[in-house]
Design a protein around this motif. Structure first.
Motif, PDB file in Angstrom:
ATOM      1  N   GLU A  64      20.947 -71.777  73.291  1.00 17.32           N
ATOM      2  CA  GLU A  64      21.535 -70.948  72.230  1.00 17.32           C
ATOM      3  C   GLU A  64      21.942 -71.861  71.081  1.00 17.32           C
ATOM      4  O   GLU A  64      22.343 -72.995  71.292  1.00 17.32           O
ATOM      5  CB  GLU A  64      22.756 -70.196  72.782  1.00 17.32           C
ATOM      6  CG  GLU A  64      23.397 -69.235  71.817  1.00 17.32           C
ATOM      7  CD  GLU A  64      22.532 -68.013  71.506  1.00 17.32           C
ATOM      8  OE1 GLU A  64      22.697 -67.472  70.402  1.00 17.32           O
ATOM      9  OE2 GLU A  64      21.707 -67.627  72.336  1.00 17.32           O
ATOM     10  N   ASP A  65      21.840 -71.388  69.857  1.00 15.06           N
ATOM     11  CA  ASP A  65      22.091 -72.206  68.673  1.00 15.06           C
ATOM     12  C   ASP A  65      23.131 -71.515  67.795  1.00 15.06           C
ATOM     13  O   ASP A  65      23.120 -70.294  67.663  1.00 15.06           O
ATOM     14  CB  ASP A  65      20.770 -72.365  67.911  1.00 15.06           C
ATOM     15  CG  ASP A  65      20.863 -73.305  66.744  1.00 15.06           C
ATOM     16  OD1 ASP A  65      21.317 -72.853  65.675  1.00 15.06           O
ATOM     17  OD2 ASP A  65      20.496 -74.475  66.893  1.00 15.06           O
ATOM     18  N   PHE A  66      24.009 -72.297  67.177  1.00 19.68           N
ATOM     19  CA  PHE A  66      25.048 -71.735  66.313  1.00 19.68           C
ATOM     20  C   PHE A  66      24.469 -70.951  65.146  1.00 19.68           C
ATOM     21  O   PHE A  66      25.066 -69.974  64.678  1.00 19.68           O
ATOM     22  CB  PHE A  66      25.989 -72.834  65.804  1.00 19.68           C
ATOM     23  CG  PHE A  66      25.377 -73.758  64.797  1.00 19.68           C
ATOM     24  CD1 PHE A  66      25.512 -73.522  63.435  1.00 19.68           C
ATOM     25  CD2 PHE A  66      24.642 -74.867  65.206  1.00 19.68           C
ATOM     26  CE1 PHE A  66      24.942 -74.373  62.507  1.00 19.68           C
ATOM     27  CE2 PHE A  66      24.076 -75.723  64.280  1.00 19.68           C
ATOM     28  CZ  PHE A  66      24.218 -75.479  62.931  1.00 19.68           C
ATOM     29  N   ARG A  67      23.295 -71.349  64.666  1.00 20.51           N
ATOM     30  CA  ARG A  67      22.683 -70.626  63.553  1.00 20.51           C
ATOM     31  C   ARG A  67      22.291 -69.211  63.958  1.00 20.51           C
ATOM     32  O   ARG A  67      22.460 -68.262  63.195  1.00 20.51           O
ATOM     33  CB  ARG A  67      21.476 -71.387  63.003  1.00 20.51           C
ATOM     34  CG  ARG A  67      21.877 -72.689  62.323  1.00 20.51           C
ATOM     35  CD  ARG A  67      20.709 -73.550  62.032  1.00 20.51           C
ATOM     36  NE  ARG A  67      20.128 -73.994  63.315  1.00 20.51           N
ATOM     37  CZ  ARG A  67      19.083 -74.798  63.432  1.00 20.51           C
ATOM     38  NH1 ARG A  67      18.468 -75.231  62.354  1.00 20.51           N
ATOM     39  NH2 ARG A  67      18.638 -75.169  64.604  1.00 20.51           N
ATOM     40  N   MET A  68      21.781 -69.062  65.181  1.00 19.28           N
ATOM     41  CA  MET A  68      21.402 -67.724  65.641  1.00 19.28           C
ATOM     42  C   MET A  68      22.636 -66.871  65.881  1.00 19.28           C
ATOM     43  O   MET A  68      22.617 -65.663  65.627  1.00 19.28           O
ATOM     44  CB  MET A  68      20.538 -67.820  66.896  1.00 19.28           C
ATOM     45  CG  MET A  68      19.748 -66.578  67.166  1.00 19.28           C
ATOM     46  SD  MET A  68      18.644 -66.187  65.782  1.00 19.28           S
ATOM     47  CE  MET A  68      18.409 -64.454  66.041  1.00 19.28           C
ATOM     48  N   LYS A  69      23.720 -67.478  66.337  1.00 18.38           N
ATOM     49  CA  LYS A  69      24.969 -66.722  66.488  1.00 18.38           C
ATOM     50  C   LYS A  69      25.447 -66.214  65.132  1.00 18.38           C
ATOM     51  O   LYS A  69      25.875 -65.067  65.001  1.00 18.38           O
ATOM     52  CB  LYS A  69      26.049 -67.587  67.140  1.00 18.38           C
ATOM     53  CG  LYS A  69      25.811 -67.839  68.605  1.00 18.38           C
ATOM     54  CD  LYS A  69      26.928 -68.689  69.180  1.00 18.38           C
ATOM     55  CE  LYS A  69      26.648 -69.013  70.640  1.00 18.38           C
ATOM     56  NZ  LYS A  69      27.669 -69.877  71.221  1.00 18.38           N
ATOM     57  N   ALA A  70      25.367 -67.063  64.118  1.00 15.35           N
ATOM     58  CA  ALA A  70      25.752 -66.651  62.771  1.00 15.35           C
ATOM     59  C   ALA A  70      24.805 -65.561  62.264  1.00 15.35           C
ATOM     60  O   ALA A  70      25.238 -64.594  61.619  1.00 15.35           O
ATOM     61  CB  ALA A  70      25.749 -67.847  61.817  1.00 15.35           C
ATOM     62  N   PHE A  71      23.529 -65.687  62.562  1.00 13.56           N
ATOM     63  CA  PHE A  71      22.532 -64.700  62.154  1.00 13.56           C
ATOM     64  C   PHE A  71      22.837 -63.345  62.793  1.00 13.56           C
ATOM     65  O   PHE A  71      22.790 -62.308  62.135  1.00 13.56           O
ATOM     66  CB  PHE A  71      21.140 -65.200  62.560  1.00 13.56           C
ATOM     67  CG  PHE A  71      20.012 -64.438  61.941  1.00 13.56           C
ATOM     68  CD1 PHE A  71      19.559 -64.761  60.673  1.00 13.56           C
ATOM     69  CD2 PHE A  71      19.388 -63.415  62.632  1.00 13.56           C
ATOM     70  CE1 PHE A  71      18.503 -64.060  60.101  1.00 13.56           C
ATOM     71  CE2 PHE A  71      18.339 -62.720  62.069  1.00 13.56           C
ATOM     72  CZ  PHE A  71      17.894 -63.035  60.800  1.00 13.56           C
ATOM     73  N   GLN A  72      23.172 -63.361  64.082  1.00 15.10           N
ATOM     74  CA  GLN A  72      23.500 -62.117  64.783  1.00 15.10           C
ATOM     75  C   GLN A  72      24.773 -61.483  64.213  1.00 15.10           C
ATOM     76  O   GLN A  72      24.860 -60.258  64.079  1.00 15.10           O
ATOM     77  CB  GLN A  72      23.642 -62.378  66.282  1.00 15.10           C
ATOM     78  CG  GLN A  72      22.307 -62.687  66.926  1.00 15.10           C
ATOM     79  CD  GLN A  72      22.429 -63.309  68.306  1.00 15.10           C
ATOM     80  OE1 GLN A  72      23.477 -63.807  68.690  1.00 15.10           O
ATOM     81  NE2 GLN A  72      21.337 -63.297  69.048  1.00 15.10           N
ATOM     82  N   ALA A 112      24.325 -72.465  58.082  1.00 21.37           N
ATOM     83  CA  ALA A 112      25.365 -71.745  58.830  1.00 21.37           C
ATOM     84  C   ALA A 112      26.415 -72.753  59.278  1.00 21.37           C
ATOM     85  O   ALA A 112      26.141 -73.936  59.424  1.00 21.37           O
ATOM     86  CB  ALA A 112      24.773 -71.030  60.037  1.00 21.37           C
ATOM     87  N   TRP A 113      27.604 -72.239  59.497  1.00 21.53           N
ATOM     88  CA  TRP A 113      28.708 -73.088  59.941  1.00 21.53           C
ATOM     89  C   TRP A 113      28.703 -73.186  61.459  1.00 21.53           C
ATOM     90  O   TRP A 113      28.591 -72.179  62.161  1.00 21.53           O
ATOM     91  CB  TRP A 113      30.021 -72.503  59.422  1.00 21.53           C
ATOM     92  CG  TRP A 113      31.231 -73.246  59.825  1.00 21.53           C
ATOM     93  CD1 TRP A 113      31.443 -74.581  59.724  1.00 21.53           C
ATOM     94  CD2 TRP A 113      32.426 -72.704  60.392  1.00 21.53           C
ATOM     95  NE1 TRP A 113      32.697 -74.902  60.186  1.00 21.53           N
ATOM     96  CE2 TRP A 113      33.319 -73.769  60.591  1.00 21.53           C
ATOM     97  CE3 TRP A 113      32.820 -71.421  60.731  1.00 21.53           C
ATOM     98  CZ2 TRP A 113      34.582 -73.593  61.144  1.00 21.53           C
ATOM     99  CZ3 TRP A 113      34.078 -71.248  61.263  1.00 21.53           C
ATOM    100  CH2 TRP A 113      34.948 -72.317  61.464  1.00 21.53           C
ATOM    101  N   LYS A 114      28.812 -74.397  61.994  1.00 25.13           N
ATOM    102  CA  LYS A 114      28.774 -74.593  63.451  1.00 25.13           C
ATOM    103  C   LYS A 114      29.947 -73.932  64.162  1.00 25.13           C
ATOM    104  O   LYS A 114      29.841 -73.583  65.317  1.00 25.13           O
ATOM    105  CB  LYS A 114      28.745 -76.083  63.785  1.00 25.13           C
ATOM    106  CG  LYS A 114      27.422 -76.717  63.536  1.00 25.13           C
ATOM    107  CD  LYS A 114      27.363 -78.127  64.060  1.00 25.13           C
ATOM    108  CE  LYS A 114      25.994 -78.705  63.834  1.00 25.13           C
ATOM    109  NZ  LYS A 114      25.822 -80.008  64.426  1.00 25.13           N
ATOM    110  N   GLY A 115      31.039 -73.734  63.477  1.00 30.21           N
ATOM    111  CA  GLY A 115      32.209 -73.110  64.089  1.00 30.21           C
ATOM    112  C   GLY A 115      32.249 -71.609  63.880  1.00 30.21           C
ATOM    113  O   GLY A 115      33.318 -71.030  63.798  1.00 30.21           O
ATOM    114  N   VAL A 116      31.095 -70.967  63.795  1.00 29.41           N
ATOM    115  CA  VAL A 116      31.012 -69.537  63.506  1.00 29.41           C
ATOM    116  C   VAL A 116      31.927 -68.741  64.441  1.00 29.41           C
ATOM    117  O   VAL A 116      31.976 -68.992  65.633  1.00 29.41           O
ATOM    118  CB  VAL A 116      29.560 -69.020  63.580  1.00 29.41           C
ATOM    119  CG1 VAL A 116      28.985 -69.112  64.988  1.00 29.41           C
ATOM    120  CG2 VAL A 116      29.460 -67.613  63.074  1.00 29.41           C
ATOM    121  N   GLN A 117      32.658 -67.828  63.860  1.00 27.58           N
ATOM    122  CA  GLN A 117      33.531 -66.958  64.608  1.00 27.58           C
ATOM    123  C   GLN A 117      32.860 -65.591  64.720  1.00 27.58           C
ATOM    124  O   GLN A 117      32.618 -64.932  63.721  1.00 27.58           O
ATOM    125  CB  GLN A 117      34.883 -66.786  63.896  1.00 27.58           C
ATOM    126  CG  GLN A 117      35.623 -68.084  63.704  1.00 27.58           C
ATOM    127  CD  GLN A 117      36.172 -68.657  64.987  1.00 27.58           C
ATOM    128  OE1 GLN A 117      36.620 -67.926  65.847  1.00 27.58           O
ATOM    129  NE2 GLN A 117      36.097 -69.958  65.146  1.00 27.58           N
TER     130      GLN A 117
END
Length: 121
Positions: A64-72, A112-117
């Motif tokens: 899983e990648d932080f960018r995809m979390k931000a995208f979602q 994207a920010w790595k610390g995505v909330q």
């Protein structure tokens, strides 16, 4: 000339209004039908591209990648139905901390920010 007359100067009581100023005002005076007529096909193509991107990610292996979390999170913002979606989408990718870091950790932006909330988590 565009159907809504945006591509030409307009005559007003004060003289001619330059096309650029008229274009900036166009979003305020266009009807829903005119907006759809002008932008629908472009938005449709972008959605198809997004679907293809998501399919490629789903088929690919890896962590899983932080960018995809931000995208979602951005997709959830898009689907929320709330006003000002573009701002919410941008904020999904943004570092919202207020304290500066002592030094940059990379030389390039990653989008994207790595610390995505993620809301609710």
């Amino acid at each position: 000339m565009a159907p809504n007359g945006v591509g030409c100067a307009a005559r007003t009581k004060q003289g001619l209004m330059p096309p650029g100023k008229l274009r900036k005002m166009a979003w305020k005076i266009m009807t829903r039908q005119q907006v759809l007529d002008l932008y629908f096909m472009e938005a449709r193509a972008k959605l198809i591209d997004l679907g293809a991107f998501i399919d490629r990610i789903a088929r690919a292996g890896g962590e899983e990648d932080f960018r995809m979390k931000a995208f979602q999170a951005a997709l959830a913002e898009l689907a929320s139905g709330e006003p000002h979606r573009a701002r919410g989408i941008l904020m999904s990718f943004s570092d919202q901390t207020v304290e500066p870091i002592p030094a940059a950790t990379t030389k390039a932006a990653c989008g994207a920010w790595k610390g995505v909330q993620v809301a609710g988590k």
